[in-house]
Scaffold this active site. Sequence first.
Site, PDB file in Angstrom:
ATOM      1  N   SER A 537       0.906  -1.363  -0.213  1.00 59.95           N
ATOM      2  CA  SER A 537       0.458  -0.209   0.085  1.00 59.95           C
ATOM      3  C   SER A 537       0.990   1.110  -0.320  1.00 59.95           C
ATOM      4  O   SER A 537       1.723   1.293  -1.080  1.00 59.95           O
ATOM      5  CB  SER A 537      -0.663  -0.145   1.622  1.00 59.95           C
ATOM      6  OG  SER A 537      -1.868   0.955   1.388  1.00 59.95           O
ATOM      7  N   ASP A 623     -10.191  -3.639  -5.123  1.00 55.55           N
ATOM      8  CA  ASP A 623      -9.353  -2.906  -4.815  1.00 55.55           C
ATOM      9  C   ASP A 623      -9.651  -1.307  -4.152  1.00 55.55           C
ATOM     10  O   ASP A 623      -9.677  -0.555  -5.346  1.00 55.55           O
ATOM     11  CB  ASP A 623      -7.526  -2.501  -4.384  1.00 55.55           C
ATOM     12  CG  ASP A 623      -7.278  -1.902  -3.209  1.00 55.55           C
ATOM     13  OD1 ASP A 623      -7.735  -1.766  -2.761  1.00 55.55           O
ATOM     14  OD2 ASP A 623      -5.930  -2.434  -3.550  1.00 55.55           O
ATOM     15  N   HIS A 658      -7.993  -4.895  -0.928  1.00 52.86           N
ATOM     16  CA  HIS A 658      -6.417  -5.049  -0.488  1.00 52.86           C
ATOM     17  C   HIS A 658      -5.561  -5.776  -0.047  1.00 52.86           C
ATOM     18  O   HIS A 658      -4.238  -5.413   0.310  1.00 52.86           O
ATOM     19  CB  HIS A 658      -7.246  -3.455   0.364  1.00 52.86           C
ATOM     20  CG  HIS A 658      -5.780  -2.228   0.778  1.00 52.86           C
ATOM     21  ND1 HIS A 658      -4.889  -1.713  -0.958  1.00 52.86           N
ATOM     22  CD2 HIS A 658      -5.511  -1.909   1.683  1.00 52.86           C
ATOM     23  CE1 HIS A 658      -4.153  -0.657  -0.108  1.00 52.86           C
ATOM     24  NE2 HIS A 658      -4.517  -1.091   1.026  1.00 52.86           N
TER      25      HIS A 658
END
Length: 686
Positions: A537, A623, A658
Amino acid sequence: MTAIKPPIAERRPHSFTAHGITIEDPWAWIKDPGYPEVTDKDVLAYLDAENAYFEAVMAPHKPLVDRLYEEMKGRIKEDDSSVPQKDGDWLYWTAFETGGQYRKWWRKPVAGGPDELILDEPALAEGKEYFRLGAFSVSNDARLLAYAIDDNGSERFEVRVKNLETGEHLPDVIPGMLSEIVWTADDSGFLYGLANEQWRTDNARFHRLGTPIAEDIELFKEADEGFRVGVSETSSRKWIVIATGDHVTSEVYLLPADNVLAAPICVSPRKVGREYDVDEHDGTLFIHTNDVDPNFRLCTAPIEAPGEWTELIGPSKHFYMTGIDCFRDFFIVDGREDGLDQIEIHRYDQRIAPQRIVFPEASYDAGLGNNPEYAMDVLRVGYESMVTPGTEYDYDVATGVLTTLKVQEIPSGYDAGNYRTERLKIAARDGTEVPVSIVYPKDFPKDGSAPLFLYAYGAYGYAIPPGFSTGRLSLLDRGFAYAIAHIRGGDDLGQQWYLDGKLEKRENSFNDFVDVAKGLIAGGWTSAGKIAIAGRSAGGELMGAVVNSDPELWGAVIADVPFVDVLNTMLDAELPLTPGEWPEWGNPIEDKAAFELIRSYSPYDQVKAQAYPPMFISGGLNDPRVTYWEPAKWAAKLRATKTDDNVLLLKTNMGAGHGGKSGRFESLREGAEEHAFVLWQLGVEE
C-alpha cells in the site's frame, strides 16, 4: 532472466495539463472508465496476460513455493482457538477446524451449559472466491447478532441479523455498509454507516429492527468530503459515539444509548489540526487530544459542559500517549516510551500512583486484548516480540501478577534460542537516528556475506511493531536477517515522527529507508544487492521511490498493492480516498507546490531509463484503496522503460481487494510465492 516473453501494454496517446505543465500518460487507458465495474476487454486482456506470464515464470519454482507453503502451514496450529472471554452471562471464543480457512464463533453460558455455534464463517464462505467478516456485534441482551460480510474484496459490506436463540436470520439486510455496528441500549435497533458512491462513509444511521431499510433515520451527515464518519460506544455503553474526521482533524458527538434520537452532543467543534477521542466514566468525559502537543495529553470535562477541558495528565517528551480506556474502577493509558509499548493503569483517585505493566524484553509489541466488560478487575493483555510467539496474559490489577493463558503454538517446532533480536539506531543523512528492529539466526555472520530482508511502511502515522511472524522463519532458517525500519511517516517515536514524514517532508521516509539499508551494509549485516525489500500500500509507494533512487542496493523487491500513481490519484477527486488523503500528501489540484512535490517523488511519474532490480508487484481488481490500475500502469511503464533483463512480475487478484486473497491458507500461499521469489532472485534457493 527468462526466455518467456512478458506482455507489452500498448501505448495510447493521452495527456493532461495542470498548473501549466503537460504530462503524457500513454498507459492511462488501463484505468477502466466504468470503475468500480471493470469490463473493458482490453484492460482485462492485459491483466490476464500479465497473470499468465506470472504463472509461466513462477512455474519452475512451484516446488519451492510448495515447500515454503508446507513449512508455513506446519507452523500453524490448524485447530487453533482463542481464549474464551466473559461478556455478561456468556463466554465467547473463536476456533478453526483442521483444514478450515475461516473461523467459527462460539459461546457458552458462564453458569454452565453446552457450547453454542453462533456464526459459521466456513459455511458463509462456501463456494466464494473471497470472504471477509467485518463488523460483529452481539446485542446487549445477548439474543441477537448483527454482522457484516464482504464477498468480493470491495469492502462494501452487507449487514445481516441473526436470532441466536432460534438460529434464524431476521429479514433485515443492509447492503453497502462500511462501519462498525452499535446496538441501542434496549436492542430495538443499531447504528451503522453506509458507504456512498465514492466509498466514503459520510453518515451515521439508525436501523430499527423490523422496519424497511428505506425508513432508517440519518442521525448525522458529514458535509466535508474529506472526512469519514464512524460509530462506536463508550466503555460503560451508556453513550454512543459518532466520530468524524480526516488524518489531522476530528470532531466527536455523543448520543445517549437509551435515546439515540436525542440531539447529538458535540464534545468540541472541529479545529483544523486538532485530533481528539473520548471515553466516559460516571458523567465525566476523558478526552485524549493533541491540542497542545503532538505527544497528546489527557483532559476531563463534565458531560454537561463537554467543551470545558481540564488537563488530567499533561504531555510528555518521552511518552507518546496513544489512547485511553475507562473501566469502572480505573482507566488505562496506552502509549509508547522511546518507541516501546507501555500500558499504564491509573486510579480515578489521582493520589494513587499509576502502575505500569512490566514486560521482559528490550524490544516487543504489547497491548490490551479483548476486555469487553466495564467492571473488569483482570485485564486481557497481548504480547510478542521478534523471537517470542504471541502470548495472551491475564493481568490482575490488584496484585500486578501476569498469568499466561496461551502461547502461540507452532506444531512443527520452534526454539527461540536459535535466534537473536536487537534494536539498532542508524543515522539518516540529516543526522536523525532511525530505530531498526532486527532478528537473525544466532550464528549469523556480520561480514556482509549474508542476505537481509528489509521491511517498512512509513505513512499515516502507522507504526510497524516488532512482532512475531511464523512465515518469517522460512527466511531466518535459510540464513537471512530480517529488519524492520521504523522510518519517519509512522508514529513509532511519537506523532512528530509522523509529521516529519508527510507532506513537504515526505522525502524523509524514503531517505530514512535508503540510509537504514546503507547503515546495515556498513555494519556488516549484508551487502548491496543482497537486500530484499518489501512494502504494501503506502509502503509500496516507498518501494517505488527507492527503486527509482537507489536501484543498485536491492536484490529483490516485493511491492504489494502499491500506491505508486500518486499524482494521478491525488488529482482525481472522484476516487474513493482522494479528498481524505490531501492532508497526508497535499492537494495538487489547488496547490501548485503540492503538485510539483508529489510529481517529484511519485514512483510512476519518476520511472526512468535505468536498470531496475527484480520486482514482484501485486494488485487486486476490486481494491477500493489502491485501485488495480496503479500497479498495472506502473508495471507497464517499467517494462517499457527499464534497461535491464531482470524479472518483473505483475500478479492481479481478479476476485480480491486490498488485503489479497482471503482465508488463512490462501494468504499463506501468497506469502510463500513472495518468499520463493526472494530466495530465487538472491540465489539462495530455486
